[in-house]
Scaffold this active site. Structure first.
Site, PDB file in Angstrom:
ATOM      1  N   GLU A 213       0.835  -1.193   0.000  1.00  0.00           N
ATOM      2  CA  GLU A 213       0.000   0.000   0.000  1.00  0.00           C
ATOM      3  C   GLU A 213       0.877   1.254   0.000  1.00  0.00           C
ATOM      4  O   GLU A 213       1.838   1.334   0.765  1.00  0.00           O
ATOM      5  CB  GLU A 213      -0.920  -0.002   1.226  1.00  0.00           C
ATOM      6  CG  GLU A 213      -1.781  -1.263   1.291  1.00  0.00           C
ATOM      7  CD  GLU A 213      -2.457  -1.489   2.633  1.00  0.00           C
ATOM      8  OE1 GLU A 213      -2.726  -0.480   3.329  1.00  0.00           O
ATOM      9  OE2 GLU A 213      -2.717  -2.651   2.992  1.00  0.00           O
ATOM     10  N   GLU A 324      -9.923   5.796   2.359  1.00  0.00           N
ATOM     11  CA  GLU A 324     -10.345   5.039   3.534  1.00  0.00           C
ATOM     12  C   GLU A 324     -10.300   5.957   4.747  1.00  0.00           C
ATOM     13  O   GLU A 324      -9.399   6.807   4.855  1.00  0.00           O
ATOM     14  CB  GLU A 324      -9.417   3.849   3.762  1.00  0.00           C
ATOM     15  CG  GLU A 324      -9.733   3.029   5.018  1.00  0.00           C
ATOM     16  CD  GLU A 324      -8.678   1.969   5.303  1.00  0.00           C
ATOM     17  OE1 GLU A 324      -8.746   1.359   6.380  1.00  0.00           O
ATOM     18  OE2 GLU A 324      -7.785   1.769   4.452  1.00  0.00           O
TER      19      GLU A 324
END
Length: 409
Positions: A213, A324
């Site tokens: 990520e 997110e």
């Protein structure tokens, strides 16, 4: 006489309690010092950043990556054997974006010499903010990837805590690239965060997920402030025991002496004003098998060795792009923590957050636009996402939202 005995017993109990507290406090201090000594390697130079960070210039060969058991005899790869070839949107002029170079605040106070890497120094208070000493630098919940299938078991999807607005594609992939809009979302409480990133995934969501990520985040509990910061993360077991943010555990090998992972980045976009973004590229070296990370067209940051992973030692099966947030729902109400710009996708450029030039790397080591990308929205009244295509941006995503509002109580 009885009163004396009672007092004596009370005194003994009090001494035992105080001794126990002292023992545990001392034990915590010892563990904190062990963590600090493990993370903060000897440096040849230290730089005090205007934002309060201390950047240590650590020799490449002494970085914490080599504490990993599988990397004891690892030979550093200073550049990838191959770069992906294909369409390069970053060479195209896009008049609607500012083309300034993204910088980090510590650059104004100095630089790290060649042969070293800039490492954000971990402080005692950083570790003490974590839920436990062993959890410092790690994600605390297992269900932090946006599940894309309705067949996922309900207990694996903790939507009350992690809210996503993403787009994804499935297949066989050897990398991904995108240009991500930079913002400074407001965070309601320190242990919530807001981020925008690329996920490169392999394996199952529940137990053996491999994930790489890269993106930016605002996370006061981790960094001690609300600055927008460049970050990376990895795991090979669905966030259970392996992996961490940035360089807070062994694994990722950095070669770049200019970019501090976890460091503040600027300039930041403003609503209905100048827009800034950062190009992020992650791909698997076809010869060495390592997963490389690059910022822009020139800055190679480093790589995740293939030996860190199980599924990603071969290829990825899913790529996700988007935002997110953590929603701790204080008082039973949705958080006001913003995603992206804090505005919904339908508001468009200059208001909503964007991810443009979305690309994947295929089996021939070629960058290409994914055939299809599919939106996933968990809380559409709080945060949302739209996808689209045009000549200037290629495949793109608009996303974001304010969190709590009249339609998201």
């Amino acid at each position: 006489m009885m009163a004396v005995n009672m007092f004596s017993r009370f005194a003994v109990v009090l001494i035992l309690v105080m001794t126990a507290h002292l023992f545990y406090a001392t034990g915590d201090v010892v563990e904190v010092m062990k963590q600090l000594n493990r993370l903060n390697k000897p440096s040849v130079k230290s730089i005090k950043s205007p934002d309060g960070d201390i950047i240590d210039c650590v020799p490449i060969s002494k970085q914490s990556a080599f504490d990993h058991p599988s990397l004891k005899n690892h030979k550093i790869q200073m550049k990838p054997s191959f770069h992906p070839h294909g369409l390069n949107y970053e060479s195209m002029q896009v008049s609607s974006q500012k083309q300034e170079t993204i910088t980090q605040l510590w650059h104004s106070k100095g630089n790290c010499p060649k042969g070293t890497i800039p490492v954000r120094r971990t402080k005692k208070e950083d570790i003490l903010r974590a839920s436990s000493i062993n959890k410092y630098g790690k994600k605390t919940n297992q269900s932090i990837v946006a599940h894309t299938s309705s067949t996922v078991e309900p207990d694996l999807v903790d939507q009350s805590v992690h809210a996503h607005a993403i787009a994804y594609t499935q297949g066989e992939f050897y990398g991904a690239k995108a240009t991500i809009n930079l913002w400074h979302p407001q965070i309601q409480q320190p242990n919530e965060f807001s981020l925008s990133q690329i996920w490169i995934l392999g394996g199952s969501f529940d137990s053996d997920l491999n994930s790489i990520e890269v993106g930016w985040q605002v996370f006061p509990n981790l960094y001690g402030d609300s600055n927008t910061r460049l970050f990376i993360y990895w795991t090979r077991d669905a966030y259970q025991a392996t992996g961490c943010y940035n360089l807070q555990c062994s694994g990722f090998i950095q070669i770049n002496n200019e970019v501090a992972l976890g460091g503040s980045i600027s300039p930041i976009s403003k609503y209905q004003d100048s827009q800034y973004d950062i190009s992020i590229h992650v791909w698997k070296d076809p010869k060495q098998g390592n997963w490389w990370m690059q910022i822009g067209n020139e800055k190679l940051i480093g790589y995740w060795p293939a030996s860190l992973f199980s599924h990603l030692s071969d290829s990825a099966t899913m790529i996700q792009w988007g935002g997110e947030v953590i929603n701790l729902a204080s008082g039973g109400r949705h958080t006001t923590t913003q995603m992206g710009s804090g505005h919904f996708a339908e508001e468009g450029f200059g208001k909503a957050s964007y991810i443009r030039n979305v690309q994947i790397v295929d089996g021939s080591n070629t960058l290409r636009v994914p055939k299809d990308i599919y939106p996933v929205i968990q809380e559409p009244n709080c945060y949302n996402v739209q996808t689209g295509k045009n000549d200037a941006w290629g495949s793109y995503i608009l996303y974001g939202g304010p969190g709590r509002n009249p339609n998201c109580p």
